[in-house]
Design an enzyme around this catalytic site. Structure first.
Site, short mmCIF file in Angstrom:
data_model
loop_
_atom_site.label_atom_id
_atom_site.label_comp_id
_atom_site.label_asym_id
_atom_site.label_seq_id
_atom_site.Cartn_x
_atom_site.Cartn_y
_atom_site.Cartn_z
N ASP A 176 0.85 -1.19 0.00
CA ASP A 176 0.00 0.00 0.00
C ASP A 176 0.89 1.24 0.00
O ASP A 176 1.80 1.35 0.81
CB ASP A 176 -0.88 -0.03 1.25
CG ASP A 176 -1.71 1.22 1.42
OD1 ASP A 176 -1.96 1.92 0.40
OD2 ASP A 176 -2.12 1.51 2.56
N ASN A 211 -0.53 4.55 -0.14
CA ASN A 211 -1.20 5.78 0.30
C ASN A 211 -1.91 5.68 1.65
O ASN A 211 -2.68 6.55 2.02
CB ASN A 211 -2.19 6.26 -0.77
CG ASN A 211 -3.32 5.27 -0.99
OD1 ASN A 211 -3.31 4.19 -0.39
ND2 ASN A 211 -4.28 5.62 -1.81
N ASP A 247 -4.28 3.75 2.81
CA ASP A 247 -5.70 3.39 2.97
C ASP A 247 -5.87 1.92 3.35
O ASP A 247 -7.00 1.42 3.44
CB ASP A 247 -6.51 3.73 1.71
CG ASP A 247 -6.11 2.88 0.50
OD1 ASP A 247 -5.16 2.07 0.62
OD2 ASP A 247 -6.74 3.02 -0.56
N ASP A 272 -1.73 -1.19 -3.77
CA ASP A 272 -2.06 -0.40 -4.96
C ASP A 272 -0.91 -0.42 -5.97
O ASP A 272 0.16 -0.99 -5.71
CB ASP A 272 -2.44 1.04 -4.57
CG ASP A 272 -1.42 1.66 -3.63
OD1 ASP A 272 -0.20 1.43 -3.85
OD2 ASP A 272 -1.81 2.36 -2.68
N ASP A 300 -4.52 -10.40 -15.74
CA ASP A 300 -5.57 -11.39 -15.53
C ASP A 300 -6.72 -11.05 -16.46
O ASP A 300 -7.13 -9.90 -16.56
CB ASP A 300 -6.03 -11.32 -14.06
CG ASP A 300 -6.32 -12.68 -13.48
OD1 ASP A 300 -7.11 -13.42 -14.08
OD2 ASP A 300 -5.75 -12.99 -12.41
N ASP A 313 -8.81 -16.48 -16.37
CA ASP A 313 -9.60 -16.98 -15.24
C ASP A 313 -10.62 -18.03 -15.71
O ASP A 313 -11.37 -17.78 -16.66
CB ASP A 313 -10.33 -15.79 -14.62
CG ASP A 313 -10.94 -16.08 -13.28
OD1 ASP A 313 -10.17 -16.28 -12.32
OD2 ASP A 313 -12.18 -16.11 -13.17
N GLU A 318 -6.49 -20.85 -16.61
CA GLU A 318 -6.87 -21.53 -15.37
C GLU A 318 -7.97 -22.53 -15.71
O GLU A 318 -9.04 -22.14 -16.18
CB GLU A 318 -7.38 -20.52 -14.34
CG GLU A 318 -7.56 -21.17 -12.97
CD GLU A 318 -8.57 -20.46 -12.08
OE1 GLU A 318 -8.49 -20.62 -10.86
OE2 GLU A 318 -9.45 -19.75 -12.60
N HIS A 332 -3.37 -17.15 -5.10
CA HIS A 332 -4.25 -16.41 -4.19
C HIS A 332 -5.47 -17.22 -3.76
O HIS A 332 -6.26 -16.75 -2.95
CB HIS A 332 -4.69 -15.12 -4.88
CG HIS A 332 -5.51 -15.40 -6.10
ND1 HIS A 332 -4.96 -15.97 -7.23
CD2 HIS A 332 -6.82 -15.22 -6.38
CE1 HIS A 332 -5.91 -16.13 -8.14
NE2 HIS A 332 -7.04 -15.69 -7.65
N ASP A 333 -5.65 -18.42 -4.33
CA ASP A 333 -6.80 -19.26 -3.96
C ASP A 333 -6.39 -20.45 -3.09
O ASP A 333 -7.25 -21.18 -2.61
CB ASP A 333 -7.46 -19.83 -5.23
CG ASP A 333 -8.09 -18.77 -6.10
OD1 ASP A 333 -8.56 -17.75 -5.56
OD2 ASP A 333 -8.11 -18.96 -7.34
C1 NOJ Z 1 -10.64 -18.14 -10.11
C2 NOJ Z 1 -9.91 -17.07 -9.38
O1 NOJ Z 1 -8.58 -17.45 -9.22
C3 NOJ Z 1 -10.63 -16.87 -8.08
O2 NOJ Z 1 -9.93 -16.04 -7.20
C4 NOJ Z 1 -11.99 -16.31 -8.39
O3 NOJ Z 1 -12.75 -16.24 -7.21
C5 NOJ Z 1 -12.74 -17.17 -9.39
N1 NOJ Z 1 -11.92 -17.65 -10.46
C6 NOJ Z 1 -13.88 -16.40 -10.00
O4 NOJ Z 1 -13.38 -15.39 -10.83
#
Ligand code: NOJ
Length: 559
Positions: free
Chosen positions: A21, A23, A25, A29, A98, A199, A256, A329-330
């Site tokens: 970050d 700034n 908040d 960013d 993405d 995605d 993905e 991130h998942d």
């Molecule tokens: C896969 C993404 O990696 C995930 O973070 C997202 O929630 C779903 N697709 C829906 O876009």
């Protein structure tokens, strides 16, 4: 095998909300990213995959896009984005954006139009159906719990959303939708982006009749995956996208693709088919899921990991291309899931890195993985932010499940494990923000942070740096053929990579024990060179029999 820059590259994924970050908040960013490009340069990565930075109401942290050609207010401006890509390119770093085109936000102007009336010109941009017997059009469950359909009063019909109800699925059967997507891709490519991570791209083609999924006992909704994953027209659509857009640029693409098999992986990635360069398969990260899906947690086994990884390595060899990942991130943090995030955190993080980066495919590093960042255990559900987690918690609470048992599932599998802020230093909030972070920092930041890692030559960071350098120096790491050895060993995962007269032997101990590695007799050599190891090794030590230390990893090059 054809040489390609994206086969030789190492990709670093940035989840912008949690990276840096600038700034105050509390939200990461673009200017924060700019301020950390020298860090990435130092690490040595070639490509950044940036999770979505487009305008979004953030129901799913940017994976719900309301304007594909604008930057999310919280992340900055288009001018910031332009400066960011310029600064990346100056450092020799490419940018992969993405591309989220299975669905938009319900606040996207197309959807706002679409829901107005049945004869609106945008109606057919989405998937609308009337209800059946006073219920949803079919029994599909959304990935984020509950029905995959939402009733809309204005026109008395339901729209499909495989994810949250604020993520309506686009109708790819409509050629206008496809053209809009292609134009938007060109917009970003003409601005200089170097590729796309797509995605859930294997969900864009649905079986047109949208048949019911098989209901599991005791469940209200069903998994409809076989009717929307790898659907009837997906390859036709991707070939069209390639023809109209991708073929005109020298870019990399990674799709993905949850639920793909190696055979399907080849269909997506075989170069002569002109679809994608590589896919993210899910089999290895699904090894700890039972028949009930992600939250039905079963321990993974090394035997299964060997089987799965080996199957992908061997079946794609010479036909398609793998991407290599343990984190994103998942997913929960790899060191907590596949390694030991306690006593042997550093050793096991390095071991996992070795195991992954020495395979055939393009390796991905998720922010913080290069520090050995771990899962988090927040005391209360109120500390969690992820829509998938929160919806699941709510649904299970309504079913009368024990809250602590649900939290345990979240500790193991929740996506927020990966989304706690990047740990930059040992100052307040780990140097991520001067304000209040949107999600709390993992309390272990005083010990695990980038500043400490950069100062310590034995850190996980420096180990990753070395792995990346090795990739640049030894073709066998990129192009060599893979062979599993010691298949039945319960603790050691070992394999070879061979290119011409060179052979790599990769030895990794997936345990806190001290098993003995024995080199198979077939592997002979006249010279050996130790390329990397996560413990001190006497280079004169014979390779034929090695007593491994906890979570030890070594790579030898034999000639
Ligand atoms: C896969 C993404 O990696 C995930 O973070 C997202 O929630 C779903 N697709 C829906 O876009």
């Amino acid at each position: 095998m054809e040489r390609k820059w994206w086969k030789e590259a190492v990709v670093y994924q940035i989840y912008p909300r949690s990276f840096k970050d600038s700034n105050g908040d509390g939200i990461g960013d673009l200017r924060g990213i700019i301020s950390k490009l020298d860090y990435l340069k130092e690490l040595g990565i070639d490509v950044v995959w940036l999770s979505p930075v487009y305008k979004s109401p953030n129901d799913d942290n940017g994976y719900d896009i309301s304007d594909y050609r604008a930057i999310m207010d919280e992340f900055g401006t288009m001018a910031d984005w332009e400066e960011m890509i310029e600064e990346m390119h100056k450092r020799g770093i490419k940018l992969v954006m993405d591309l989220v085109v299975n669905h938009t936000s319900d606040e996207h102007p197309w959807f706002i139009e679409s829901r107005q009336s049945k004869d609106n010109p945008y109606r057919d941009y989405y998937i609308w159906r009337s209800g059946k017997n006073g219920r949803e059009p079919n029994n599909w469950e959304s990935h984020f719990s509950g029905s995959a359909w939402e009733y809309d009063e204005t026109t008395g019909e339901y729209y499909l959303h495989l994810f949250s109800k604020k993520q309506p699925d686009l109708n790819w059967e409509n050629p206008r939708v496809r053209q809009e997507v292609y134009e938007m891709m060109k917009f970003w490519l003409d601005k200089g982006v170097d590729g796309f991570r797509m995605d859930v791209i294997n969900m864009i083609s649905k079986v047109p009749e949208l048949p019911d999924g098989d209901v599991q006992p005791g469940k209200k909704y069903a998994w409809g995956g076989r009717y929307f994953m790898n659907g009837p027209r997906v390859h036709e659509f991707l070939q069209e996208m390639h023809r109209e857009v991708l073929s005109k640029y020298d870019v990399m693409t990674v799709g993905e693709t949850p639920g793909v098999t190696p055979a399907e992986g080849i269909l997506y990635t075989a170069p002569e088919r002109k679809e994608l360069n590589m896919v993210f398969q899910f089999e290895h990260v699904d090894l700890d899921s039972g028949a009930g899906g992600k939250w039905d947690i079963h321990p993974w086994t090394l035997a299964d990991l060997k089987k799965t990884m080996t199957k992908w390595q061997k079946e794609l060899e010479g036909k398609g291309w793998n991407s290599l990942y343990l984190n994103n991130h998942d997913q929960p943090r790899a060191v907590s899931r596949f390694g030991d995030d306690g006593t042997f955190r550093v050793e096991s993080a390095k071991m996992l890195a070795t195991f992954l980066h020495m395979m055939q495919g393009t390796p991905y590093i998720y922010q913080g993985e290069e520090l050995g960042m771990t899962n988090v255990r927040f005391p209360s559900i109120d500390d969690y932010r992820d829509i998938e987690t929160l919806n699941m918690y709510k649904e299970r609470m309504e079913n009368g499940e024990d809250p602590q048992a649900i939290l345990e599932k979240i500790y193991y599998k929740g996506r927020d494990n990966a989304r706690t802020p990047m740990q930059w230093d040992d100052s307040e909030h780990a140097g991520f923000t001067t304000g209040t972070p949107w999600i709390q920092v993992n309390p272990n930041y005083k010990e695990i942070n980038a500043k400490a890692a950069m100062e310590d030559p034995n850190s996980v960071f420096h180990y990753y740096k070395k792995l990346i350098q090795l990739r640049k120096a030894h073709d066998v790491i990129v192009y060599g053929a893979y062979e599993l050895i010691l298949e039945d060993d319960p603790l050691i995962y070992a394999y070879t990579r061979t290119l011409g007269k060179e052979t790599l032997v990769v030895i990794t101990n997936f345990s806190s024990e001290t098993p003995v590695f024995r080199l198979p007799n077939e592997i002979t050599y006249s010279t050996k060179q130790l390329l990397i190891s996560n413990y001190d090794v006497d280079e004169r030590e014979e390779l034929h029999e090695i007593q491994l230390r906890p979570w030890e990893a070594r790579v030898y090059k034999l000639k």
